[in-house]
Design an enzyme around this catalytic site. Structure first.
Site, PDB file in Angstrom:
ATOM      1  N   ARG A 164      19.612  12.922  60.580  1.00  7.08           N
ATOM      2  CA  ARG A 164      18.707  13.253  59.489  1.00  7.08           C
ATOM      3  C   ARG A 164      17.336  13.615  60.068  1.00  7.08           C
ATOM      4  O   ARG A 164      16.924  13.067  61.098  1.00  7.08           O
ATOM      5  CB  ARG A 164      18.539  12.071  58.531  1.00  7.08           C
ATOM      6  CG  ARG A 164      19.693  11.878  57.562  1.00  7.08           C
ATOM      7  CD  ARG A 164      19.793  12.998  56.525  1.00  7.08           C
ATOM      8  NE  ARG A 164      20.891  12.807  55.592  1.00  7.08           N
ATOM      9  CZ  ARG A 164      22.114  13.331  55.716  1.00  7.08           C
ATOM     10  NH1 ARG A 164      22.411  14.077  56.766  1.00  7.08           N
ATOM     11  NH2 ARG A 164      23.038  13.119  54.801  1.00  7.08           N
ATOM     12  N   HIS A 209      21.065  22.764  58.489  1.00  7.06           N
ATOM     13  CA  HIS A 209      21.876  21.622  58.024  1.00  7.06           C
ATOM     14  C   HIS A 209      23.337  22.045  57.795  1.00  7.06           C
ATOM     15  O   HIS A 209      23.880  21.891  56.704  1.00  7.06           O
ATOM     16  CB  HIS A 209      21.273  21.017  56.731  1.00  7.06           C
ATOM     17  CG  HIS A 209      21.733  19.617  56.457  1.00  7.06           C
ATOM     18  ND1 HIS A 209      20.948  18.656  55.902  1.00  7.06           N
ATOM     19  CD2 HIS A 209      22.947  19.020  56.662  1.00  7.06           C
ATOM     20  CE1 HIS A 209      21.628  17.532  55.767  1.00  7.06           C
ATOM     21  NE2 HIS A 209      22.851  17.725  56.231  1.00  7.06           N
TER      22      HIS A 209
HETATM   23  P1  NDP Z   1      28.545   5.485  60.262  1.00  8.37           P
HETATM   24  O1  NDP Z   1      27.957   4.587  59.231  1.00  8.37           O
HETATM   25  O2  NDP Z   1      30.013   5.473  60.462  1.00  8.37           O
HETATM   26  O3  NDP Z   1      27.891   5.129  61.689  1.00  8.37           O
HETATM   27  C1  NDP Z   1      26.555   4.833  61.869  1.00  8.37           C
HETATM   28  C2  NDP Z   1      26.331   4.385  63.306  1.00  8.37           C
HETATM   29  O4  NDP Z   1      24.925   4.201  63.509  1.00  8.37           O
HETATM   30  C3  NDP Z   1      27.010   3.053  63.626  1.00  8.37           C
HETATM   31  O5  NDP Z   1      27.513   3.054  64.930  1.00  8.37           O
HETATM   32  C4  NDP Z   1      25.858   2.056  63.529  1.00  8.37           C
HETATM   33  O6  NDP Z   1      26.003   0.905  64.329  1.00  8.37           O
HETATM   34  C5  NDP Z   1      24.711   2.906  64.042  1.00  8.37           C
HETATM   35  N1  NDP Z   1      23.424   2.371  63.585  1.00  8.37           N
HETATM   36  C6  NDP Z   1      22.970   2.262  62.307  1.00  8.37           C
HETATM   37  N2  NDP Z   1      21.767   1.691  62.288  1.00  8.37           N
HETATM   38  C7  NDP Z   1      21.454   1.417  63.578  1.00  8.37           C
HETATM   39  C8  NDP Z   1      20.349   0.804  64.215  1.00  8.37           C
HETATM   40  N3  NDP Z   1      19.299   0.339  63.521  1.00  8.37           N
HETATM   41  N4  NDP Z   1      20.360   0.686  65.563  1.00  8.37           N
HETATM   42  C9  NDP Z   1      21.419   1.127  66.278  1.00  8.37           C
HETATM   43  N5  NDP Z   1      22.511   1.730  65.733  1.00  8.37           N
HETATM   44  C10 NDP Z   1      22.521   1.854  64.403  1.00  8.37           C
HETATM   45  O7  NDP Z   1      28.006   6.945  59.958  1.00  8.37           O
HETATM   46  P2  NDP Z   1      28.705   8.352  60.302  1.00  8.37           P
HETATM   47  O8  NDP Z   1      29.058   8.369  61.727  1.00  8.37           O
HETATM   48  O9  NDP Z   1      29.777   8.642  59.327  1.00  8.37           O
HETATM   49  O10 NDP Z   1      27.497   9.366  59.981  1.00  8.37           O
HETATM   50  C11 NDP Z   1      26.280   9.286  60.680  1.00  8.37           C
HETATM   51  C12 NDP Z   1      25.234  10.182  60.051  1.00  8.37           C
HETATM   52  O11 NDP Z   1      25.490  11.549  60.357  1.00  8.37           O
HETATM   53  C13 NDP Z   1      25.167  10.185  58.527  1.00  8.37           C
HETATM   54  O12 NDP Z   1      24.492   9.061  58.030  1.00  8.37           O
HETATM   55  C14 NDP Z   1      24.418  11.476  58.232  1.00  8.37           C
HETATM   56  O13 NDP Z   1      23.024  11.220  58.203  1.00  8.37           O
HETATM   57  C15 NDP Z   1      24.747  12.343  59.441  1.00  8.37           C
HETATM   58  N6  NDP Z   1      25.554  13.522  59.050  1.00  8.37           N
HETATM   59  C16 NDP Z   1      24.998  14.763  59.204  1.00  8.37           C
HETATM   60  C17 NDP Z   1      25.707  15.886  58.876  1.00  8.37           C
HETATM   61  C18 NDP Z   1      25.143  17.253  59.117  1.00  8.37           C
HETATM   62  O14 NDP Z   1      25.745  18.248  58.689  1.00  8.37           O
HETATM   63  N7  NDP Z   1      24.036  17.375  59.810  1.00  8.37           N
HETATM   64  C19 NDP Z   1      27.075  15.808  58.326  1.00  8.37           C
HETATM   65  C20 NDP Z   1      27.578  14.455  58.272  1.00  8.37           C
HETATM   66  C21 NDP Z   1      26.835  13.367  58.606  1.00  8.37           C
HETATM   67  P3  NDP Z   1      27.191  -0.152  64.065  1.00  8.37           P
HETATM   68  O15 NDP Z   1      28.466   0.584  64.414  1.00  8.37           O
HETATM   69  O16 NDP Z   1      26.919  -1.252  65.009  1.00  8.37           O
HETATM   70  O17 NDP Z   1      27.118  -0.516  62.608  1.00  8.37           O
HETATM   71  C1  OXD Z   2      26.347  14.489  55.235  1.00  2.00           C
HETATM   72  C2  OXD Z   2      25.647  15.733  55.367  1.00  2.00           C
HETATM   73  O1  OXD Z   2      25.724  13.445  55.268  1.00  2.00           O
HETATM   74  O2  OXD Z   2      26.208  16.770  54.993  1.00  2.00           O
HETATM   75  O3  OXD Z   2      27.591  14.513  55.100  1.00  2.00           O
HETATM   76  O4  OXD Z   2      24.534  15.776  55.873  1.00  2.00           O
END
Ligand code: NDP
Ligand code: OXD
Length: 310
Positions: free
Chosen positions: A225, A273
């Site tokens: 993000r 995006h």
């Molecule tokens: P998940 O919830 O599966 O994974 C999040 C990861 O981030 C986990 O490993 C978590 O740790 C880690 N995390 C969260 N907070 C912290 C912190 N404070 N310190 C360290 N690690 C942290 O999310 P997804 O993988 O499904 O998606 C990730 C992000 O990708 C979405 O939230 C979205 O913003 C972005 N996205 C962007 C897209 C685009 O087109 N640009 C499309 C899809 C997604 P833990 O495993 O220990 O909980």
């Molecule tokens: C998502 C995105 O979060 O599209 O899936 O950014």
């Protein structure tokens, strides 16, 4: 008949209605603002909904986000209390993110951004090429998406580490976790990829001290993000040469304003995006699966923990 309300003024509503109707033939699909009687609504499927669009839905059983990231729901949207909020987990969405990450890691690893610059100046010059095993990649966030990208980079032979809140066990991927291990993780990351969710803890995490901890001439790929990046700190780190290049898919303000310095910056690649785009058919299938689970009393997949905000 149960009723699903689709609330997303930004999306192609006709396409989504058809995809949801195909995946959920036993449900009536309504498209906001034509919600009809609000007491009828059982499920909401949302992406950037108007702030008050989920007000007074007394029989709502679940809210499904079209995106994996749900941060947009915590900035002013009136969320009904005690209704599970479910983020999008879809192999097709993950696949797109992994493609994006692999493409841009390979682009930097193979010096393509430098060869593109050389071509513009008519320069024929070979640059020294490291082997993937000698290239340290760091993935911030080892969730559904980060794990997949990290594993596939490891399969290509890169030396991969990930950073998350909790420790992970992944073949060929070194796990760093928690605040204490952030700095050692950054110190070794020649190409840093951010795939974190945006939460109060991760906002502004790509900042001056993060960039300073990276090796000199590191690259940054930000596809989580826009709120992760302190834009002025990134520009300063690029301009002083400490960061060699950045690929940015997400921004604090989207669309990126026309006057923004990222557009013309020679070391910045901007994409609008699109790292991965939610596919109406595959996403509707995942929503349908979750509705089936709910109806059969099974646990939902992808429920957001309101304490952690992801
Ligand atoms: P998940 O919830 O599966 O994974 C999040 C990861 O981030 C986990 O490993 C978590 O740790 C880690 N995390 C969260 N907070 C912290 C912190 N404070 N310190 C360290 N690690 C942290 O999310 P997804 O993988 O499904 O998606 C990730 C992000 O990708 C979405 O939230 C979205 O913003 C972005 N996205 C962007 C897209 C685009 O087109 N640009 C499309 C899809 C997604 P833990 O495993 O220990 O909980
Ligand atoms: C998502 C995105 O979060 O599209 O899936 O950014």
């Amino acid at each position: 008949m149960p009723v699903l309300l689709f609330i997303s003024p930004l999306e192609a509503q006709g396409v989504w209605r058809q995809a949801l109707e195909r995946a959920l033939p036993a449900l009536e699909v309504r498209v906001w603002p034509d919600a009809g009687r609000r007491v009828d609504i059982d499920y909401a499927v949302v992406w950037k909904p108007p702030a008050d669009s989920m007000r007074e839905l007394p029989n709502l059983k679940a809210i499904f986000s079209l995106g994996a990231g749900i941060d947009y729901l915590f900035t002013g949207t009136e969320l009904p209390k005690d209704v599970p909020l479910v983020r999008m987990i879809d192999p097709a969405l993950t696949e797109g993110m992994t493609e994006y990450v692999l493409y841009h890691v390979l682009r930097y690893h193979r010096h393509m951004s430098e060869y593109e610059a050389q071509q513009r100046q008519g320069i024929w010059r070979e640059l020294p090429q490291a082997r993937p095993g000698d290239r340290n990649i760091g993935i911030m966030g080892l969730g559904v998406i980060g794990r997949d990208a990290a594993s596939k980079l490891a399969l290509l032979g890169f030396t991969v580490a990930g950073w998350s809140r909790s420790a992970k066990r992944l073949p060929q991927v070194r796990s760093f976790f928690g605040q204490d291990q952030l700095e050692p993780f950054l110190r070794r990351s020649e190409i840093l990829v951010c795939l974190l969710p945006l939460t109060p803890e991760t906002a502004g995490i790509l900042n001056k001290s993060t960039f300073a901890a990276l090796p000199r001439r590191a690259y940054v790929i930000s596809a989580g993000r826009g709120g992760h990046v302190v834009e002025t700190d990134l520009l300063a780190a690029l301009d002083c040469g400490h960061i060699a290049g950045a690929t940015l898919d997400v921004f604090e303000t989207e669309p990126l304003p026309v006057e923004h310095p990222f557009w013309d910056h020679p070391k910045v690649t901007v994409t609008p995006h699109i790292a991965s785009i939610t596919n109406p058919d595959t996403a509707s299938f995942q929503i349908a699966e979750n509705i089936r689970r709910l109806q059969q009393g099974e646990a939902l997949v992808g429920v957001v923990d309101p304490q952690r905000s992801y």
